[in-house]
Design a protein around this motif. Sequence first.
Motif, PDB file in Angstrom:
ATOM      1  N   THR A   1      49.115  36.940  33.757  1.00  0.00           N
ATOM      2  CA  THR A   1      47.912  37.749  33.643  1.00  0.00           C
ATOM      3  C   THR A   1      47.464  38.162  35.041  1.00  0.00           C
ATOM      4  O   THR A   1      47.526  37.362  35.976  1.00  0.00           O
ATOM      5  CB  THR A   1      46.782  36.933  32.962  1.00  0.00           C
ATOM      6  OG1 THR A   1      47.256  36.502  31.684  1.00  0.00           O
ATOM      7  CG2 THR A   1      45.522  37.753  32.793  1.00  0.00           C
ATOM      8  N   VAL A   2      46.994  39.389  35.179  1.00  0.00           N
ATOM      9  CA  VAL A   2      46.451  39.860  36.455  1.00  0.00           C
ATOM     10  C   VAL A   2      44.966  39.523  36.491  1.00  0.00           C
ATOM     11  O   VAL A   2      44.218  39.894  35.584  1.00  0.00           O
ATOM     12  CB  VAL A   2      46.662  41.379  36.626  1.00  0.00           C
ATOM     13  CG1 VAL A   2      46.046  41.851  37.935  1.00  0.00           C
ATOM     14  CG2 VAL A   2      48.144  41.716  36.575  1.00  0.00           C
ATOM     15  N   PHE A   3      44.573  38.807  37.531  1.00  0.00           N
ATOM     16  CA  PHE A   3      43.177  38.417  37.689  1.00  0.00           C
ATOM     17  C   PHE A   3      42.554  39.134  38.869  1.00  0.00           C
ATOM     18  O   PHE A   3      43.199  39.379  39.885  1.00  0.00           O
ATOM     19  CB  PHE A   3      43.073  36.903  37.934  1.00  0.00           C
ATOM     20  CG  PHE A   3      43.413  36.071  36.738  1.00  0.00           C
ATOM     21  CD1 PHE A   3      42.462  35.798  35.766  1.00  0.00           C
ATOM     22  CD2 PHE A   3      44.693  35.549  36.585  1.00  0.00           C
ATOM     23  CE1 PHE A   3      42.777  35.021  34.659  1.00  0.00           C
ATOM     24  CE2 PHE A   3      45.019  34.765  35.487  1.00  0.00           C
ATOM     25  CZ  PHE A   3      44.058  34.505  34.513  1.00  0.00           C
ATOM     26  N   MET A   4      41.267  39.436  38.740  1.00  0.00           N
ATOM     27  CA  MET A   4      40.466  39.970  39.831  1.00  0.00           C
ATOM     28  C   MET A   4      39.386  38.924  40.102  1.00  0.00           C
ATOM     29  O   MET A   4      38.759  38.426  39.168  1.00  0.00           O
ATOM     30  CB  MET A   4      39.828  41.301  39.432  1.00  0.00           C
ATOM     31  CG  MET A   4      39.144  42.017  40.578  1.00  0.00           C
ATOM     32  SD  MET A   4      37.358  41.795  40.696  1.00  0.00           S
ATOM     33  CE  MET A   4      36.778  42.402  39.154  1.00  0.00           C
ATOM     34  N   TYR A   5      39.225  38.577  41.382  1.00  0.00           N
ATOM     35  CA  TYR A   5      38.264  37.557  41.780  1.00  0.00           C
ATOM     36  C   TYR A   5      37.362  38.104  42.890  1.00  0.00           C
ATOM     37  O   TYR A   5      37.610  39.171  43.437  1.00  0.00           O
ATOM     38  CB  TYR A   5      38.966  36.339  42.395  1.00  0.00           C
ATOM     39  CG  TYR A   5      40.039  35.687  41.588  1.00  0.00           C
ATOM     40  CD1 TYR A   5      39.749  34.639  40.730  1.00  0.00           C
ATOM     41  CD2 TYR A   5      41.370  36.083  41.723  1.00  0.00           C
ATOM     42  CE1 TYR A   5      40.751  33.995  40.016  1.00  0.00           C
ATOM     43  CE2 TYR A   5      42.375  35.446  41.011  1.00  0.00           C
ATOM     44  CZ  TYR A   5      42.063  34.407  40.161  1.00  0.00           C
ATOM     45  OH  TYR A   5      43.058  33.783  39.479  1.00  0.00           O
TER      46      TYR A   5
ATOM     47  N   ILE B   1      36.612  41.759  46.863  1.00  0.00           N
ATOM     48  CA  ILE B   1      37.434  41.356  45.724  1.00  0.00           C
ATOM     49  C   ILE B   1      38.910  41.308  46.103  1.00  0.00           C
ATOM     50  O   ILE B   1      39.364  41.999  47.009  1.00  0.00           O
ATOM     51  CB  ILE B   1      37.214  42.244  44.484  1.00  0.00           C
ATOM     52  CG1 ILE B   1      37.525  43.707  44.775  1.00  0.00           C
ATOM     53  CG2 ILE B   1      35.787  42.100  43.969  1.00  0.00           C
ATOM     54  CD1 ILE B   1      37.440  44.609  43.554  1.00  0.00           C
ATOM     55  N   PHE B   2      39.614  40.464  45.385  1.00  0.00           N
ATOM     56  CA  PHE B   2      41.055  40.330  45.565  1.00  0.00           C
ATOM     57  C   PHE B   2      41.678  40.074  44.204  1.00  0.00           C
ATOM     58  O   PHE B   2      40.992  39.726  43.242  1.00  0.00           O
ATOM     59  CB  PHE B   2      41.402  39.224  46.568  1.00  0.00           C
ATOM     60  CG  PHE B   2      41.007  37.840  46.133  1.00  0.00           C
ATOM     61  CD1 PHE B   2      41.920  37.014  45.486  1.00  0.00           C
ATOM     62  CD2 PHE B   2      39.733  37.356  46.371  1.00  0.00           C
ATOM     63  CE1 PHE B   2      41.569  35.734  45.098  1.00  0.00           C
ATOM     64  CE2 PHE B   2      39.367  36.077  45.991  1.00  0.00           C
ATOM     65  CZ  PHE B   2      40.286  35.261  45.346  1.00  0.00           C
ATOM     66  N   CYS B   3      42.980  40.283  44.127  1.00  0.00           N
ATOM     67  CA  CYS B   3      43.702  40.115  42.864  1.00  0.00           C
ATOM     68  C   CYS B   3      44.958  39.285  43.068  1.00  0.00           C
ATOM     69  O   CYS B   3      45.481  39.195  44.179  1.00  0.00           O
ATOM     70  CB  CYS B   3      44.115  41.486  42.303  1.00  0.00           C
ATOM     71  SG  CYS B   3      42.752  42.577  41.880  1.00  0.00           S
ATOM     72  N   ASP B   4      45.433  38.729  41.969  1.00  0.00           N
ATOM     73  CA  ASP B   4      46.721  38.057  41.947  1.00  0.00           C
ATOM     74  C   ASP B   4      47.219  38.002  40.508  1.00  0.00           C
ATOM     75  O   ASP B   4      46.555  38.506  39.599  1.00  0.00           O
ATOM     76  CB  ASP B   4      46.662  36.667  42.588  1.00  0.00           C
ATOM     77  CG  ASP B   4      45.796  35.663  41.846  1.00  0.00           C
ATOM     78  OD1 ASP B   4      45.504  35.852  40.642  1.00  0.00           O
ATOM     79  OD2 ASP B   4      45.396  34.659  42.467  1.00  0.00           O
ATOM     80  N   ARG B   5      48.377  37.428  40.332  1.00  0.00           N
ATOM     81  CA  ARG B   5      48.948  37.271  38.988  1.00  0.00           C
ATOM     82  C   ARG B   5      49.236  35.792  38.759  1.00  0.00           C
ATOM     83  O   ARG B   5      49.993  35.181  39.503  1.00  0.00           O
ATOM     84  CB  ARG B   5      50.238  38.078  38.850  1.00  0.00           C
ATOM     85  CG  ARG B   5      50.802  38.019  37.446  1.00  0.00           C
ATOM     86  CD  ARG B   5      52.118  38.800  37.345  1.00  0.00           C
ATOM     87  NE  ARG B   5      52.402  39.048  35.957  1.00  0.00           N
ATOM     88  CZ  ARG B   5      52.332  40.244  35.378  1.00  0.00           C
ATOM     89  NH1 ARG B   5      52.019  41.313  36.093  1.00  0.00           N
ATOM     90  NH2 ARG B   5      52.591  40.390  34.106  1.00  0.00           N
ATOM     91  N   ARG B   6      48.623  35.244  37.730  1.00  0.00           N
ATOM     92  CA  ARG B   6      48.831  33.862  37.330  1.00  0.00           C
ATOM     93  C   ARG B   6      48.884  33.829  35.802  1.00  0.00           C
ATOM     94  O   ARG B   6      48.221  34.630  35.138  1.00  0.00           O
ATOM     95  CB  ARG B   6      47.699  32.939  37.807  1.00  0.00           C
ATOM     96  CG  ARG B   6      47.448  32.950  39.332  1.00  0.00           C
ATOM     97  CD  ARG B   6      48.570  32.298  40.127  1.00  0.00           C
ATOM     98  NE  ARG B   6      48.225  32.069  41.508  1.00  0.00           N
ATOM     99  CZ  ARG B   6      48.399  32.945  42.498  1.00  0.00           C
ATOM    100  NH1 ARG B   6      48.895  34.130  42.262  1.00  0.00           N
ATOM    101  NH2 ARG B   6      48.078  32.625  43.734  1.00  0.00           N
TER     102      ARG B   6
END
Length: 188
Positions: free
Chosen positions: A165-169, A157-162
């Motif tokens: 909103t903070v997303f986990m993918y 898993i990885f995360c970012d902010r778009r």
Amino acid sequence: MTNKLKGLSLEQREQLLNTLKTRFEKNMNRHTGLEWAEVQARLENNPEKLWSLNAMEETGGEPDVVGLDNESGEYIFYDCSVESPKGRRSVCYDREALESRKKHKPENSAIDMATEMGIELLTEEQYRELQKLDHFDMKTSSWVQTPEAIRKLGGAIFCDRRYDTVFMYHNGADSYYGARGFRGSLRV
């Protein structure tokens, strides 16, 4: 990072402490109520942790204090660079993923690099805590610690902010991208 003795020269130590102090004073919102003199004293008594912080700094992480563990007395540092640390991008998740690639292998993995540096990847929870302090990874993404159940199935898993909103993918653990690195934490 190549120094196997994990020691810094006096000049390197002074330069790093100055950089950390400047960053600490510039970003008081990250560590309200904490005093630099106490952080510095703790750092000076833990030279191996200074080495790890230097490795974080050298790879573009811009480490800063984000908290204090009241039980252990340890200061908690996270990578606070605006984007995923530049010197830690284009890596797959772990050694198993790296070895499973047959073509176009990246040079390293996030877990191996973190271990070499003496730090840990942020957890998803820590990543979300970091995002409460400011906006990070608006153009990049960062691997985070992956639950064993997901990893056993080949994912990570990885995360970012778009979109504010903070997303986990998820992605295959063997994937790597120029805009994906990892953020670390260190307790001192």
